[in-house]
Design an enzyme around this catalytic site. Structure first.
Site, PDB file in Angstrom:
ATOM      1  N   ASP A 189      -2.355  -0.421   5.929  1.00  0.00           N
ATOM      2  CA  ASP A 189      -2.746   0.239   7.182  1.00  0.00           C
ATOM      3  C   ASP A 189      -4.242   0.444   7.329  1.00  0.00           C
ATOM      4  O   ASP A 189      -4.705   0.817   8.411  1.00  0.00           O
ATOM      5  CB  ASP A 189      -2.042   1.596   7.297  1.00  0.00           C
ATOM      6  N   SER A 190      -5.028   0.251   6.264  1.00  0.00           N
ATOM      7  CA  SER A 190      -6.443   0.617   6.315  1.00  0.00           C
ATOM      8  C   SER A 190      -7.350  -0.533   5.888  1.00  0.00           C
ATOM      9  O   SER A 190      -6.875  -1.589   5.455  1.00  0.00           O
ATOM     10  CB  SER A 190      -6.701   1.838   5.428  1.00  0.00           C
ATOM     11  N   GLY A 228      -5.055   2.631  -3.464  1.00  0.00           N
ATOM     12  CA  GLY A 228      -6.329   3.214  -3.842  1.00  0.00           C
ATOM     13  C   GLY A 228      -6.183   4.359  -4.816  1.00  0.00           C
ATOM     14  O   GLY A 228      -7.173   4.835  -5.386  1.00  0.00           O
ATOM     15  N   ASP A 239       0.855  -1.171   0.000  1.00  0.00           N
ATOM     16  CA  ASP A 239       0.000   0.000   0.000  1.00  0.00           C
ATOM     17  C   ASP A 239       0.902   1.235   0.000  1.00  0.00           C
ATOM     18  O   ASP A 239       2.085   1.167   0.346  1.00  0.00           O
ATOM     19  CB  ASP A 239      -0.879  -0.035   1.259  1.00  0.00           C
ATOM     20  N   MET A 240       0.336   2.376  -0.356  1.00  0.00           N
ATOM     21  CA  MET A 240       1.146   3.587  -0.431  1.00  0.00           C
ATOM     22  C   MET A 240       0.904   4.539   0.741  1.00  0.00           C
ATOM     23  O   MET A 240       1.741   4.671   1.626  1.00  0.00           O
ATOM     24  CB  MET A 240       0.915   4.291  -1.775  1.00  0.00           C
ATOM     25  N   LYS A 277      -8.050  -5.216  -3.239  1.00  0.00           N
ATOM     26  CA  LYS A 277      -6.618  -5.421  -3.450  1.00  0.00           C
ATOM     27  C   LYS A 277      -6.240  -6.898  -3.452  1.00  0.00           C
ATOM     28  O   LYS A 277      -5.300  -7.289  -4.145  1.00  0.00           O
ATOM     29  CB  LYS A 277      -5.824  -4.657  -2.392  1.00  0.00           C
TER      30      LYS A 277
END
Length: 245
Positions: free
Chosen positions: A196-197, A46, A11-12, A173
């Site tokens: 993280d989410s 996202g 993830d970014m 994802k």
């Protein structure tokens, strides 16, 4: 056992990127070391391709990437492999909900991002990927969630505790990573997924090793196999040192 992982899906925001929206030198250095070991490094975000790719370019990635929470899978940079569109009627319905609740909202078309400040007509004639709501009013966010669940056909996640992100049902994802594994000839058991989410949760649960950042939402930390340091403390570098080297 440490060498069994062949794909690092990152993830970014809140994960790869620091709070300053940069990739730290230490994290970048360890990502290069992983690449040198033959590990594929895949951005799983996202964000749109246009927003994500400058960071992929900075890291010198030539591997597949996942954008818009899995609505797009790229075989390689600028080489689109798969795109999952959302019914424009659903976008119209969600726009109506956002206006009624007077919250911030945005939507990804295949060409650009529209939001409350630059919304346009002609919803039904456009190709859409994702819709998002943001409000710090917990009651309003709960009302929105209930309405979305009643609509059906939606994949509902978030990228922060104060927003809701909506993709077509089944698009997430984890599905994107499975597609990337197919392209690379890998199994999900060979994947480390880091996030993280809530929009990372499916990937963290499906991967061979699911990792939550130290700054992750509580439910994500509870579901992960391992909790690393935060995005401002080189958590990804810790993962690479511990599980790849």
């Amino acid at each position: 056992m440490k060498n069994r992982f062949k794909l690092l899906a990152l993830d970014m925001d809140g994960t790869l990127l620091t709070s300053e929206q940069t990739i730290s030198p230490d994290t970048s250095r360890w990502i290069q070391k992983a690449k040198d070991q033959g590990v594929h490094v895949c951005l799983s975000t996202g964000r749109s391709f246009g927003s994500a790719w400058p960071y992929g370019d900075e890291l010198g990635l030539a591997t597949p990437l996942i954008t818009v929470n899995g609505s797009e899978v790229w075989r390689a940079p600028h080489d689109l492999y798969q795109r999952s569109l959302m019914d424009p009627a659903l976008i119209s319905d969600m726009h109506d909900i956002a206006v009624k609740e007077d919250c911030w909202y945005w939507a990804y078309s295949v060409d650009r991002v529209y939001n409350k400040d630059n919304w346009i007509g002609g919803i039904m004639e456009m190709e859409w990927l994702k819709f998002g709501f943001h409000t710090e009013d917990d009651d309003a966010r709960h009302r929105i969630l209930m309405k979305l669940q009643d609509m059906g056909g939606l994949e509902i996640t978030n990228s922060s505790p104060h927003n809701l992100e909506v993709n077509p049902q089944g698009i997430n994802k984890a599905a994107g990573i499975r597609t990337v594994c197919g392209l690379l000839g890998l199994e999900m058991s060979e994947v480390i997924a880091v996030g993280d989410s809530m929009n990372d949760l499916a990937a963290i649960e499906a991967a061979g090793l699911g990792v939550a950042m130290g700054n992750a939402q509580q439910v994500v930390r509870e579901s992960a196999d391992f909790v690393t340091a935060s995005n401002d403390e080189d958590g990804i570098a810790e993962v690479i040192r511990k599980f790849i080297f």
